[in-house]
Design a protein around this motif. Sequence first.
Motif, PDB file in Angstrom:
ATOM      1  N   SER A 284      -8.498  29.352  29.187  1.00  0.00           N
ATOM      2  CA  SER A 284      -9.133  28.145  29.714  1.00  0.00           C
ATOM      3  C   SER A 284      -9.888  27.380  28.635  1.00  0.00           C
ATOM      4  O   SER A 284     -10.507  26.355  28.916  1.00  0.00           O
ATOM      5  N   GLY A 285      -9.859  27.877  27.387  1.00  0.00           N
ATOM      6  CA  GLY A 285     -10.502  27.182  26.294  1.00  0.00           C
ATOM      7  C   GLY A 285     -11.978  27.472  26.147  1.00  0.00           C
ATOM      8  O   GLY A 285     -12.695  26.724  25.483  1.00  0.00           O
ATOM      9  N   ARG A 286     -12.459  28.575  26.737  1.00  0.00           N
ATOM     10  CA  ARG A 286     -13.882  28.927  26.695  1.00  0.00           C
ATOM     11  C   ARG A 286     -14.092  30.123  25.773  1.00  0.00           C
ATOM     12  O   ARG A 286     -13.311  31.055  25.761  1.00  0.00           O
ATOM     13  N   LYS A 287     -15.194  30.108  25.040  1.00  0.00           N
ATOM     14  CA  LYS A 287     -15.469  31.128  24.024  1.00  0.00           C
ATOM     15  C   LYS A 287     -16.419  32.224  24.501  1.00  0.00           C
ATOM     16  O   LYS A 287     -16.467  33.292  23.913  1.00  0.00           O
ATOM     17  N   GLY A 288     -17.196  31.971  25.527  1.00  0.00           N
ATOM     18  CA  GLY A 288     -18.236  32.911  25.919  1.00  0.00           C
ATOM     19  C   GLY A 288     -17.717  34.106  26.690  1.00  0.00           C
ATOM     20  O   GLY A 288     -16.518  34.361  26.789  1.00  0.00           O
ATOM     21  N   GLU A 289     -18.676  34.872  27.257  1.00  0.00           N
ATOM     22  CA  GLU A 289     -18.326  36.016  28.085  1.00  0.00           C
ATOM     23  C   GLU A 289     -18.013  35.574  29.505  1.00  0.00           C
ATOM     24  O   GLU A 289     -18.497  34.556  29.990  1.00  0.00           O
ATOM     25  N   PHE A 290     -17.198  36.383  30.161  1.00  0.00           N
ATOM     26  CA  PHE A 290     -16.838  36.111  31.547  1.00  0.00           C
ATOM     27  C   PHE A 290     -18.056  36.324  32.447  1.00  0.00           C
ATOM     28  O   PHE A 290     -18.787  37.305  32.314  1.00  0.00           O
ATOM     29  N   VAL A 291     -18.292  35.385  33.371  1.00  0.00           N
ATOM     30  CA  VAL A 291     -19.399  35.480  34.319  1.00  0.00           C
ATOM     31  C   VAL A 291     -18.829  35.430  35.719  1.00  0.00           C
ATOM     32  O   VAL A 291     -18.008  34.570  36.046  1.00  0.00           O
ATOM     33  N   GLU A 292     -19.276  36.363  36.573  1.00  0.00           N
ATOM     34  CA  GLU A 292     -18.778  36.435  37.943  1.00  0.00           C
ATOM     35  C   GLU A 292     -19.143  35.180  38.729  1.00  0.00           C
ATOM     36  O   GLU A 292     -20.189  34.573  38.523  1.00  0.00           O
ATOM     37  N   GLU A 293     -18.240  34.802  39.630  1.00  0.00           N
ATOM     38  CA  GLU A 293     -18.565  33.744  40.589  1.00  0.00           C
ATOM     39  C   GLU A 293     -19.628  34.260  41.545  1.00  0.00           C
ATOM     40  O   GLU A 293     -19.741  35.456  41.796  1.00  0.00           O
ATOM     41  N   GLU A 294     -20.413  33.367  42.077  1.00  0.00           N
ATOM     42  CA  GLU A 294     -21.451  33.773  43.026  1.00  0.00           C
ATOM     43  C   GLU A 294     -20.803  34.400  44.254  1.00  0.00           C
ATOM     44  O   GLU A 294     -19.880  33.853  44.848  1.00  0.00           O
TER      45      GLU A 294
END
Length: 670
Positions: A284-294
């Motif tokens: 998706s073009g994102r560099k950070g860590e995966f964060v859960e959906e609420e």
Amino acid sequence: LHEYNRIVYENCTLANACLQRWLAIDYDNKDNEEQLYDLDQVYFKPSPRGRYLPKYERITMHFKDPDAVEPTKGKLIWMPGLTEVLTASSSVAASGKSSATHPLVSIADNMLTSTWSCLLRNGYYVDEARKSSLGPELRKFYISGLVSGSVDGNLPILLNAHFTPTHPLSLYLHGTAGAGKSSLVRALTPAIHSSISRHADPELLVRFVKQNLNKPMATLTLELELRPNNNDYSVMSIIQGRRMTLTQSKPGLVLVALEEMPSDVVGVDPRQEGVGRLVSMRFSGRKGEFVEEEGQEGGGSNGGGGGTSGVGKKRKEAPRNSTKRGISGDATIITIFTSNYNLEAPCRNALQRLDMFKNLHVVQVAPVAGKDRKAFALSYLTQQVEDSLKDTGRNTNVTGRKKVTIQQLDIPCGEGDIRPLVRYLRLLSFYIHAMMVKDAAASTVSVSFDASTNITTVTAKRNPCNGEFSSSLQLKPGSFQNLYAITPPMLLDPRASQTLAELQKLHPDKLENPSELSQILDFYFAKTLAPAVILSHDKQLIGDLVEILSKMEGVHGINGINPAGYKMMKSLYDAADTPNLRDDIIEILHENQGGGYAGASSTTTTFIAVELVCHTTDSQLQIREIIEDTPSMTAFSTERSALHKDGLLFAVYVEGEITPEIRSRASLVI
């Protein structure tokens, strides 16, 4: 070859030939070399669904603007299925039936049929179970590429050669070892390409990118790392580059094989959930860590057993340039995962954040069975024999292959894992090849199996009409269903017998099946097994085997490779001199004349024996791709740079239990 195919497809119909004549220069005026017409797009509006009303049908031609800033008078190519589109309604009306389908639906159905036919021609047998599970997804993909709008019968049909899919095709193939998952992925690329070229767009190309997921999490993270501008050598950048290379006239499709998705067992490296999260973020073009959906619950970590799950963190907005750096919204990218393990919910949830995985379809691939297995065996053996004889200079047909007919194939095909059967058939083709080369007049082969004696008899005949006998050979099975000649015995390569003799001197009481090992080595030198894989729990025995082989003429040895500390292959981010097994093998092949390439004679062929040391289950996971009987490829490899494994032998020391996936790839356990 590409230019030849383009010319063939452009003129594959009378309509295309007439169009090129109509658009061509004025032949009545020799001084006028201007193109008469400059068409841009042509649309056809068919009859309403359910009725054939020719008065409502329309063909609309759009010409290019002559006052455009950069007017370019180029060619216009009809879609090869033009005639079927224009005559679909009238054909249905003539048959007395009501028109129930859109013309493009018929084209999509024909494309699906062409896909199955091409898979079979490429040596992959598609049974009804595979057709029923894969067919609906492929059909949706084909229809979305043909339709400019909606299949409702009201919008016009673009008649230009085109294929622009809007429905992402994404599959997750899982099943037991040897079910045919990786083989299906490899065969699908030319099958989809052939189907699109034949029915929709002859100029569109389908490229292939393979990314292995059976690597430590740190290695995967590096290979998928996003970097600014021209410094980005990530897998995503490679995929985007393959869509439009310098040799293409228009952007094409890319089939991305994400192979060997790991299990979701806690503590393994890598772990399925961590891999799914990494792919979701980087694609998706994102560099950070995966964060859960609420409201979602994470089951583990971002990595292979360590780190945080991302629960409790607030998900950041996507960077404004993430759509340009990512590939998640591109339906021209086909993604296919393969795995021996089911897709667990945490990994699926992470992947389905992306549009390209919204339609992720999970397919359990089971080995072919029953009548389909027998049909596969006959098809595969015929292809192997013909391929082995095509360069012998014997009588050939128009395709360059020897005319050989397998008149009878009565053998036990077994159940489950298909690899033992494939190995059995490859060995059978080795003996048939030897018989055909010995007798130039033989053209018909019969194979029968006697269950009471466990003996396979191969009979070659010169004239199938009168049953003129040529020769026969009796074979007996050993462990792993390897075949050995008993009457008459086959002469072994002297290097095989010499290797066995020296190994027995060092280990006089350890070899339980010396004759089988000698025969496997003979198959290795004959390139019947590509590669040959020998497993053992005795480290010294494996080391001595590779050491002895490396002293034989034409054989090079690579010793003591531990996958836990030595890379199987490198990424573009690694330094050029990063040690890795794949490059070590390729370097040896390049340094030796004729090594590893088609057309090399037996006197110049280079053989390589590799010692692999696997102390852990994770190490066994990491060597799956390199010992697989398919060409080894990295994400940036092409078909030309793929490592083909004829002439390779992998001697593997395994500490502890041998995993089913590694045992499935083995030629022999000593």
